[in-house]
Design an enzyme around this catalytic site. Structure first.
Site, PDB file in Angstrom:
ATOM      1  N   TYR A  45      11.660  -8.744   4.056  1.00 63.23           N
ATOM      2  CA  TYR A  45      10.791  -7.567   4.230  1.00 63.23           C
ATOM      3  C   TYR A  45       9.795  -7.799   5.377  1.00 63.23           C
ATOM      4  O   TYR A  45       9.627  -6.946   6.264  1.00 63.23           O
ATOM      5  CB  TYR A  45      10.046  -7.298   2.921  1.00 63.23           C
ATOM      6  CG  TYR A  45       9.057  -6.164   2.985  1.00 63.23           C
ATOM      7  CD1 TYR A  45       9.484  -4.838   2.937  1.00 63.23           C
ATOM      8  CD2 TYR A  45       7.682  -6.409   3.090  1.00 63.23           C
ATOM      9  CE1 TYR A  45       8.575  -3.790   2.994  1.00 63.23           C
ATOM     10  CE2 TYR A  45       6.774  -5.365   3.147  1.00 63.23           C
ATOM     11  CZ  TYR A  45       7.222  -4.059   3.093  1.00 63.23           C
ATOM     12  OH  TYR A  45       6.320  -3.015   3.159  1.00 63.23           O
ATOM     13  N   SER A  48       3.632  -2.607   7.895  1.00 69.56           N
ATOM     14  CA  SER A  48       2.932  -3.222   6.749  1.00 69.56           C
ATOM     15  C   SER A  48       2.061  -4.345   7.286  1.00 69.56           C
ATOM     16  O   SER A  48       2.289  -4.836   8.401  1.00 69.56           O
ATOM     17  CB  SER A  48       3.960  -3.793   5.765  1.00 69.56           C
ATOM     18  OG  SER A  48       3.306  -4.457   4.696  1.00 69.56           O
TER      19      SER A  48
END
Ligand code: NAP
Length: 254
Positions: free
Chosen positions: A154, A140
């Site tokens: 995350y 990401s």
């Protein structure tokens, strides 16, 4: 332009919806055999049915070692080999630092980061034997490049994937196996659609190319890393975000 990957076999984790669904469909359309993996067998089989007879659904929790091994065994049993692993499954629950529990932190790390290790380790002996393999992680921009409140666990997991990848790339290189990563920006998936049109419009306005990403945008980058033509690239991560990380202030987008 690209040498065909037809008849090769790909395992796509987290393929029952969202980005993984896009990757699975793209590989299916390119003529590969596809093992569609999610924790829900029913959802995985539904996607496999949509792709066609060259696909099979399989249920595995990628945070669990035995289930990763079983996943690879199932692909070999059904299709005879595993040439490509798209390790895409991931979760992104939100929690502020103040509220984050140890359990929530560990759950995100296990699902997103430990799974990269477990899936790679499970698949590598098959790839080593055949002297060919392509592993592509879905990381990401959040973590490796940017931050977002609520996603410290995350972000750590997604940055950790890239650290894992760089050493794995060296260890696997002499076996003809490459490992690379895609770093998506904001991609229009079912989850994002639920946030409403206003949210999507605000996000789109902050992206230089003027739109949110499509799952196909990510799938095409994953397919490139899987290709023969990408064979001299390993240990690298490519940002696929429409230029989202580029503006250094809101003035840059005025
Ligand atoms: P999503 O729509 O929520 O889909 C997640 C997929 O992963 C589902 O198929 C889910 O199926 C599966 N999954 C979740 N936990 C699993 C586990 N423990 N074992 C096996 N499968 C599991 O997510 P997405 O938005 O497509 O995101 C996919 C990946 O892209 C993630 O790694 C995410 O971090 C990354 N990413 C997404 C965006 C974005 O904008 N969407 C941006 C950057 C990065 P089950 O629930 O049935 O297991």
């Amino acid at each position: 332009m690209f040498e065909s990957l037809q008849k090769k076999t790909v395992i796509v984790t987290g393929a029952s919806r969202g980005i993984g669904l896009g990757i699975a469909k793209r590989f299916g359309a390119a003529g590969l055999n596809v093992l569609v993996v999610s924790r829900s067998l029913q959802d995985a089989c539904k996607v496999a049915e949509e792709i066609g007879p060259n696909a099979m659904g399989f249920a595995a929790d990628v945070s669990q070692q035995a289930e990763c091994k079983a996943m690879v065994e199932a692909a070999v049993k059904r299709f005879g080999s595993v040439d490509v692993l798209a390790a895409n499954a991931g979760i992104f629950p939100s929690a502020s630092l103040a509220d984050m529990t140890v359990e929530a932190f560990d759950h995100v790390m296990h699902t997103n980061l430990r799974s990269a290790f477990l899936c790679t380790q499970a698949v590598m002996s098959v790839m080593q034997e055949q002297g060919f393999g392509r592993i592509i992680l879905t990381s990401s921009i959040t973590g490796p490049i940017t931050g977002f409140p609520g996603w410290s666990h995350y972000g750590a997991s997604k940055a950790g994937q890239l650290g894992f990848m760089r050493t794995a790339a060296i260890e696997l290189a002499r076996s003809g196996i490459t490992i690379n990563a895609v770093m998506p920006g904001n991609i229009m998936t079912e989850g994002l659609e639920d946030m409403g049109e206003d949210y999507a419009a605000r996000m789109a306005a902050s992206i230089p190319l003027g739109r949110l990403g499509k799952v196909e945008d990510i799938a095409n980058a994953v397919l490139f890393f899987a290709s023969h033509e990408a064979g001299y690239i390993t240990g690298q991560a490519i940002v696929v975000d429409g230029g989202q990380v580029l503006p250094e202030s809101s003035d840059a987008m005025a």
